[in-house]
Design a protein around this motif. Structure first.
Motif, PDB file in Angstrom:
ATOM      1  N   CYS A   1     -31.326  84.142  24.136  1.00 27.24           N
ATOM      2  CA  CYS A   1     -30.058  83.837  23.468  1.00 27.24           C
ATOM      3  C   CYS A   1     -29.917  82.276  23.464  1.00 27.24           C
ATOM      4  CB  CYS A   1     -28.936  84.286  23.883  1.00 27.24           C
ATOM      5  SG  CYS A   1     -27.438  83.971  23.046  1.00 27.24           S
TER       6      CYS A   1
ATOM      7  N   LYS B   1     -28.846  82.336  17.841  1.00 23.94           N
ATOM      8  CA  LYS B   1     -30.021  83.035  17.647  1.00 23.94           C
ATOM      9  C   LYS B   1     -30.429  83.814  18.904  1.00 23.94           C
ATOM     10  CE  LYS B   1     -33.138  81.238  15.002  1.00 23.94           C
ATOM     11  NZ  LYS B   1     -34.126  80.635  14.456  1.00 23.94           N
TER      12      LYS B   1
ATOM     13  N   GLU C   1     -32.889  89.431  16.963  1.00 24.05           N
ATOM     14  CA  GLU C   1     -33.535  89.454  15.502  1.00 24.05           C
ATOM     15  C   GLU C   1     -34.791  90.478  15.582  1.00 24.05           C
ATOM     16  OE1 GLU C   1     -34.979  85.588  14.774  1.00 24.05           O
ATOM     17  OE2 GLU C   1     -32.782  84.627  14.496  1.00 24.05           O
ATOM     18  N   GLU C   2     -35.134  91.013  14.462  1.00 22.21           N
ATOM     19  CA  GLU C   2     -36.318  91.803  14.234  1.00 22.21           C
ATOM     20  C   GLU C   2     -37.506  90.841  14.187  1.00 22.21           C
ATOM     21  OE1 GLU C   2     -36.407  95.090  14.310  1.00 22.21           O
ATOM     22  OE2 GLU C   2     -34.059  95.026  14.634  1.00 22.21           O
TER      23      GLU C   2
ATOM     24  N   SER D   1     -37.993  87.761  11.691  1.00 18.73           N
ATOM     25  CA  SER D   1     -36.978  86.952  11.129  1.00 18.73           C
ATOM     26  C   SER D   1     -36.624  85.844  11.683  1.00 18.73           C
ATOM     27  CB  SER D   1     -35.638  88.220  11.592  1.00 18.73           C
ATOM     28  OG  SER D   1     -34.644  87.472  11.092  1.00 18.73           O
ATOM     29  N   HIS D   2     -36.189  84.834  10.741  1.00 17.86           N
ATOM     30  CA  HIS D   2     -35.754  83.494  11.238  1.00 17.86           C
ATOM     31  C   HIS D   2     -34.483  83.060  10.882  1.00 17.86           C
ATOM     32  CE1 HIS D   2     -39.970  82.585  12.326  1.00 17.86           C
ATOM     33  NE2 HIS D   2     -40.421  83.174  11.085  1.00 17.86           N
ATOM     34  N   MET D   3     -33.636  84.257  10.667  1.00 20.46           N
ATOM     35  CA  MET D   3     -32.172  84.101  10.207  1.00 20.46           C
ATOM     36  C   MET D   3     -31.080  83.890  11.537  1.00 20.46           C
ATOM     37  SD  MET D   3     -29.605  86.786   8.621  1.00 20.46           S
ATOM     38  CE  MET D   3     -29.705  87.884  10.133  1.00 20.46           C
ATOM     39  N   GLY D   4     -30.658  82.690  11.462  1.00 20.09           N
ATOM     40  CA  GLY D   4     -29.865  82.150  12.637  1.00 20.09           C
ATOM     41  C   GLY D   4     -28.407  82.779  12.351  1.00 20.09           C
ATOM     42  N   ILE D   5     -27.583  83.256  13.237  1.00 16.81           N
ATOM     43  CA  ILE D   5     -26.242  83.601  12.985  1.00 16.81           C
ATOM     44  C   ILE D   5     -25.518  82.456  13.195  1.00 16.81           C
ATOM     45  CG2 ILE D   5     -24.354  85.017  13.417  1.00 16.81           C
ATOM     46  CD1 ILE D   5     -26.424  86.983  14.251  1.00 16.81           C
TER      47      ILE D   5
ATOM     48  N   THR E   1     -33.896  85.571  20.244  1.00 15.60           N
ATOM     49  CA  THR E   1     -35.044  86.257  20.059  1.00 15.60           C
ATOM     50  C   THR E   1     -35.720  87.214  21.069  1.00 15.60           C
ATOM     51  OG1 THR E   1     -35.937  84.071  21.095  1.00 15.60           O
ATOM     52  CG2 THR E   1     -35.678  84.116  18.892  1.00 15.60           C
TER      53      THR E   1
END
Length: 300
Positions: A185, A170, A257-258, A261-265, A172
């Motif tokens: 990162c 992720k 991330e925008e 957003s809490h989306m991890g890759i 941020t």
């Protein structure tokens, strides 16, 4: 705390522990406990080796303390012994000693000679050079015993030692007071420990203004790592976190991330299917400490 402690590792996993309180080699991971149940004589032999080592350590600690004129205080006498083992034998063996956290004696495996750090170490070196059995015993350990141990580990440890846990990555961002922005990162839950994370700008490596954290252990046996970079917010879309790990089918570039957003890759997964002994390492780490003057003892 015990005055004498010995820890046995396979790769980065603590497998066994012995100390002067328990006086027993105790398995530290589930697969080692199963191995103790199945091959009890191995653990008895392991305990006997460390009982002998404890006496040897106490004898030399007393000698070294006298040379340094340490009649009181807390002092630590340490040893690290190990090697990397492949199906073809051992390589890169090491045998090194420390006293009070400093280098003391190291074995030069190319010349079979000791490298002493100070005058006291030189005195011990002369004793050991007069003992023609010491270096052959070391070679027997790393070239025969360690290989035997790892072969025994093979059936029990393959899932634990050779598993591949893919990183969750992720990126941020946070604003700074000077109008710049910091990208962070983070790579989570990966195994094995080795990972390569870098910043890339427009596809090219960018190390300027990068701050790195260490690779830290998680309680579940996986690892965590982070790095950050200070940038101009206008250039944000040009920066990606580049991650390379053995659990990846290919390296991954992760954008920031925008906000909100809490989306991890979650990066692809490869499961190890075949156990291969190459690049496994084993070692024994021995520490003896003694608080002198009052007769009490303590250690780590």
């Amino acid at each position: 705390m015990p005055k004498f402690t010995a820890l046995g590792y396979a790769d980065d996993q603590l497998v066994t522990r012995y100390d002067s309180n328990t006086e027993e080699g105790v398995p530290q991971v589930p697969w080692a406990k199963k191995m103790k149940e199945d091959i009890h004589e191995y653990w008895e032999r392991y305990t006997k080796v460390l009982e002998d080592s404890e006496r040897w350590f106490e004898n030399y600690q007393s000698i070294i303390r006298q040379y340094y004129n340490h009649s009181k205080g807390f002092h630590t006498w340490q040893m690290m012994l190990g090697s990397e083992v492949s199906p073809y034998g051992s390589k890169d063996p090491y045998w090194t000693f420390g006293y009070d956290g400093r280098d003391f004696l190291n074995l030069d495996k190319e010349t079979d000679t000791w490298i002493a750090a100070d005058a006291v170490a030189q005195a011990i070196e002369r004793m050991w050079e007069a003992d023609s059995s010491m270096i052959p015993r070391f070679k027997f350990l790393v070239e025969v015993v360690f290989i035997e141990w790892l072969k025994k580990y093979e059936a029990y440890a393959k899932e634990a030692l050779l598993r591949k846990e893919t990183p969750v990555v992720k990126v941020t961002r946070k604003p700074n007071n000077d109008g710049t922005e910091t990208l962070i990162c983070r790579a989570y839950s990966f195994y094995p420990k080795e990972i390569n994370s870098t910043w890339r700008k427009d596809g090219e490596a960018s190390g300027q203004d990068t701050v790195r954290g260490g690779v830290l252990p998680n309680s579940d046996g996986t690892y965590y790592n982070w790095l950050s970079i200070k940038i101009n917010p206008k250039d944000r879309n040009h920066y990606w976190c580049h991650v390379e790990h053995i659990g990846l089918e290919k390296p991954m570039d992760v954008p920031a991330e925008e906000p909100g957003s809490h989306m991890g890759i979650i990066i692809g997964c490869i499961l190890g299917g075949i156990f291969f002994l190459a690049a496994m390492s084993t070692g024994i780490y021995v520490y003896i400490t003694k608080k002198q003057g009052s007769g009490s003892s303590s250690g780590v």
